[in-house]
Design a protein around this motif. Structure first.
Motif, PDB file in Angstrom:
ATOM      1  N   LYS A 186      12.431   7.378  -3.359  1.00  0.00           N
ATOM      2  CA  LYS A 186      12.023   8.307  -2.310  1.00  0.00           C
ATOM      3  C   LYS A 186      11.073   7.706  -1.292  1.00  0.00           C
ATOM      4  N   VAL A 187      10.422   6.612  -1.647  1.00  0.00           N
ATOM      5  CA  VAL A 187       9.464   6.033  -0.709  1.00  0.00           C
ATOM      6  C   VAL A 187       9.899   4.649  -0.230  1.00  0.00           C
ATOM      7  N   ALA A 247       0.365   4.024  -2.667  1.00  0.00           N
ATOM      8  CA  ALA A 247      -0.003   5.385  -2.279  1.00  0.00           C
ATOM      9  C   ALA A 247       0.820   6.385  -3.070  1.00  0.00           C
ATOM     10  N   SER A 248       2.101   6.090  -3.206  1.00  0.00           N
ATOM     11  CA  SER A 248       2.976   6.996  -3.935  1.00  0.00           C
ATOM     12  C   SER A 248       2.618   7.018  -5.416  1.00  0.00           C
ATOM     13  N   GLU A 305       0.817  -1.219   0.000  1.00  0.00           N
ATOM     14  CA  GLU A 305       0.000   0.000   0.000  1.00  0.00           C
ATOM     15  C   GLU A 305       0.847   1.263   0.000  1.00  0.00           C
ATOM     16  N   ILE A 306       1.999   1.200   0.662  1.00  0.00           N
ATOM     17  CA  ILE A 306       2.857   2.378   0.729  1.00  0.00           C
ATOM     18  C   ILE A 306       3.312   2.759  -0.680  1.00  0.00           C
ATOM     19  N   PRO A 366      13.694   4.572   1.456  1.00  0.00           N
ATOM     20  CA  PRO A 366      13.694   5.187   2.794  1.00  0.00           C
ATOM     21  C   PRO A 366      12.884   4.391   3.812  1.00  0.00           C
ATOM     22  N   ALA A 367      11.758   3.811   3.366  1.00  0.00           N
ATOM     23  CA  ALA A 367      10.938   3.053   4.317  1.00  0.00           C
ATOM     24  C   ALA A 367      11.692   1.837   4.841  1.00  0.00           C
ATOM     25  N   LYS A 390      10.989   7.218  -8.939  1.00  0.00           N
ATOM     26  CA  LYS A 390      10.983   8.114  -7.779  1.00  0.00           C
ATOM     27  C   LYS A 390      10.346   7.440  -6.581  1.00  0.00           C
ATOM     28  N   TYR A 398       7.527   5.657 -11.156  1.00  0.00           N
ATOM     29  CA  TYR A 398       7.994   4.443 -10.505  1.00  0.00           C
ATOM     30  C   TYR A 398       9.386   4.594  -9.888  1.00  0.00           C
TER      31      TYR A 398
END
Lengths: 259, 224, 275
Positions: C183-184, C169-170, C165-166, C187-188, C179, C177
């Protein structure tokens, strides 16, 4: 003629040769809440994922037919969603998911403007502040979080997280937001809060909500679509569909005999 | 969400109540002042409007039940509004009956000076008014009070009937007119009955108790 | 009733046994730690850490060359293994069903099982032979290859744990894709990836075999990655097999530092992954 914001023409979607949405023709009126209901596996989620081109991200997914977005700025403009950049489509048609999913590495503040940050759209500090405050107020979260805007979004309760996710979608100023069973992971009180919120939001944005909960569709929607085995069985004003459905399958679904 | 829509529904049923109340009032005033226009107004303007409202309210009730699955007081309110709606429409029909008879009577000489009939009408209209007021305020005492006043109106009807019989016996030419007067009083009496029904409905909404058909005195919760 | 009590007794005996073995298994480690600290701690002082080795017979001298060498080797290994490892890990987590992913996963697993001395020989053939001499670079490459599977595996595993889902969401915000990944997703999974890197570092810090024919060792301070370089395990090896008693003491000291370093890395790794 009602004011239509999105229209599908013979929309068919499949996963790996398996057709999940069959030849759907649907027109969604602007500034209204349209609920899409049906038993699980009826293709309702896939249908809305075709609207913002999320469906094609799944492996072996295919979409046929058209999705037309009608924008009304100075003049009416019809946009074929499948002929423009999907990134652009997704900024015009926002989405909120089943499970609240704020970005775990971002603060509440950053989550609201995540669409700008991640897309590399530069905002002035004052602009960003304004968007954050205005949007959080819209989802009635401002008072609850204004003292801890720079804390992580994942510390909020489930209902608050989901409202944050709605704020994140709204911040991009989309024409439509799609909600995929947004309250199925929430308790009844948080659910009620979201439902009330959607009612207030429809003045600024068109809302399409997928729900397997008949009660929810009844409570909040202006129009309701019933899907069964990938087909759009019935679509109309909620008052009409809920009291005198034309199709036998709808009747059965509403009275809890299927689904 | 439901609360908001329920308020709209309540406003609507009160509007309907006010409309039929004005219909009775107009038909009686038309009779007493021999105002033909007023009576025609009841028949041609108010009655269709009342019928339209009835359908509208019915639909609102059904929609609310279908969409919100109301419970407890909300459910009682909607179901009783549905019944009140029916009663109010019937009251509208009776006001039409009264107007029709009045139209007949105002073209002809008086059988006798109308003394009891205006008093009876006043009492009936007041009962209807009070039953609607009790609904608006959720005042079950006022509603019970309306039910008790039904006897007064019944007494008026008996009194008027006795008087008319003497006129009819003494002068058969008055029979046709007397029957119309009797029809008016009979309709007023029926209206008072329906106002009583509304009062009973209000008690059910507010207290959840059935006071109809002699269950009046058993004010304790009606267990089996 | 007799059998009931017997059963309880039996289960008690077994649980006592299990506990005993659990305690026993820590004994070798504790012994190692005890001896190393007992023999090493007396050697360690400021001079030991900051000066170069002196010829046999001269008092004093230290292992600065090995500390610098190991640091440089680890840095080279990190530069090679981290980007490769993370990107391969992302690929495996994202496109895990494809044929390439299947092959690459297989290769990574095999690589993990290759004896370290074989890695050393391979790098010798690849780099040392064509260059004509030993070098820090070749040692770093060998260690990098050793580290790669650890980073790949830990990156893949941690990214698989990040809810879909994370990412969605992005993407649903219109974020492209690449990015979204940069960026998501990364880092997560940052803390998990960092754990993998630290665990990988801990693994290679003590490797001796692949360095024997690559970094080779160097008694002098060297910062040139094209020249042979010393390393802690090499120094320990050389000193321990020497006939000089004072070198043995230095080997104990170096061992002590190395063990403490690896232990610290492991503890940090545990702390991060617990959060």
């Amino acid at each position: 003629m009602t004011d239509i914001v999105l229209r599908t023409e013979n929309l068919t979607a499949s996963y790996d040769e398996h057709i999940v949405v069959k030849n759907v023709n649907l027109s969604i009126p602007r500034n209204s809440i349209t609920a899409i209901m049906g038993p699980s596996g009826c293709g309702k989620t896939t249908l809305i994922r075709c609207f913002n081109r999320m469906h094609e991200l799944s492996p072996k997914a295919k979409v046929e037919g058209k999705v037309i977005l009608i924008e009304k700025n100075h003049q009416i403009e019809e946009i074929d969603v499948y002929s423009i950049d999907p990134m652009l489509v997704r900024r015009k048609i926002g989405m909120v998911f089943q499970k609240p999913n704020p970005f775990p590495t971002m603060s509440i503040y950053e989550n609201v403007i995540a669409g700008y940050i991640l897309n590399g759209i530069k905002l002035k500090k004052s602009e960003a502040d304004e968007i954050v405050e205005e949007t959080l107020k819209k989802v009635s979260l401002w008072d609850e979080v204004k003292d801890r805007l720079h804390k992580k979004g994942t510390f909020l309760s489930g209902g608050q997280q989901q409202r944050l996710c709605i704020a994140r979608a709204l911040a991009m100023k989309p024409d439509i937001i799609l909600l995929d069973e947004p309250t199925s992971a929430l308790d009844p009180v948080a659910t009620l809060k979201i439902e009330e919120l959607l009612e207030q939001l429809k003045d600024t944005v068109t809302i399409v909500i997928v729900t397997h909960n008949v009660g929810q569709a009844g409570r909040i929607s202006d129009y309701v679509a019933f899907m069964y085995l990938g087909e759009l069985i019935e679509y109309g004003p909620t008052d009409v569909v809920f009291t005198r459905p034309r199709h036998e399958k709808t009747e059965e679904f509403l009275s809890g005999k299927i689904g | 969400m439901l609360a908001e829509k329920l308020n709209k529904l309540k406003e609507k049923i009160v509007e309907q109540g006010n409309l039929v109340e004005s219909m009775i009032e107009k038909s009686i005033r038309g009779l007493l002042t021999r105002d033909k226009a007023l009576l025609i107004d009841v028949l041609q303007v108010d009655e269709p409007r009342a019928n339209e409202m009835e359908i509208e309210i019915d639909e609102m009730c059904v929609n609310l039940i279908a969409r919100f699955h109301p419970e407890a007081k909300d459910l009682r309110t909607i179901i009783m509004i549905l019944k009140m709606n029916n009663d109010l429409e019937r009251i509208g029909d009776m006001a039409v009956n009264i107007s029709e008879s009045a139209l007949f009577l105002i073209e002809r000489p008086q059988v006798k000076p109308l003394i009891d009939l205006p008093k009876m009408a006043e009492e009936t209209i007041q009962m209807l008014k009070d039953s609607i007021d009790s609904f608006i305020k959720g005042d079950s005492n006022l509603a019970k009070n309306v039910c008790e006043r039904d006897d007064i109106v019944d007494a008026y009807r008996d009194q008027i009937l006795r008087e008319l019989i003497t006129y009819m016996i003494s002068d058969p030419t008055t029979i046709e007119r007397a029957i119309h007067i009797e029809r008016i009083s009979r309709n007023l009496e029926r209206i008072a009955d329906l106002a009583t029904n509304i009062g009973e409905d209000v008690v059910y909404i507010v207290e959840g108790k059935v006071i109809k058909h002699g269950r009046y005195k058993e004010t304790e919760q009606g267990g089996v | 009733m007799k059998s009931y009590h017997f059963r309880i007794l039996k289960s008690k005996i077994i649980s006592v046994f299990l506990t005993l073995f659990a305690i026993l298994s820590t004994v070798p480690f504790l012994l190692v730690l005890y001896f190393i600290i007992k023999n090493g701690i007396s050697v360690i002082n400021w001079e030991f850490l900051t000066s170069l080795p002196k010829p046999v017979g001269e008092p004093g001298g230290g292992i600065l060359n090995a500390i610098v060498g190991t640091t440089i080797l680890i840095i080279i290994a990190l530069i090679l293994a981290v980007p490769f490892g993370i990107f391969t890990g992302v690929f495996l987590a994202e496109k895990g069903d494809s044929k390439i992913a299947f092959l690459s996963r297989l290769v990574v697993e095999i690589l993990q099982g290759v004896p370290s001395i074989v890695v050393g020989i391979i790098v010798y053939l690849w780099i040392v032979k064509p260059m004509g001499h030993f070098s820090a670079l070749s040692g770093g490459v060998a260690l990098g290859i050793m580290m790669l599977p650890v980073v790949i595996k830990s990156t893949e595993e941690i990214l698989k744990l990040i809810p879909r889902e994370i990412k969605e969401a992005s993407l649903a915000l219109g974020v492209p894709y690449y990015k979204t990944i940069l960026k998501v997703v990364i880092p997560a999974g940052f803390s998990g990836i960092l754990t993998g890197i630290l665990a990988g570092t801990a693994r290679i810090a003590g490797e001796t075999a692949p360095l024997l024919f690559t970094a080779f060792g160097n008694p002098f301070l060297n910062f040139n990655i094209l020249k042979p370089i010393s390393a802690m395990p090499l120094l320990i090896f050389n000193y321990a097999v020497s006939p000089y008693e004072e070198w043995w003491a230095k080997a104990w000291g170096a061992s002590c530092i190395l063990v403490v370093f690896v232990l610290t890395l492991n503890i940090i790794t545990r702390l991060i992954s617990k959060r």
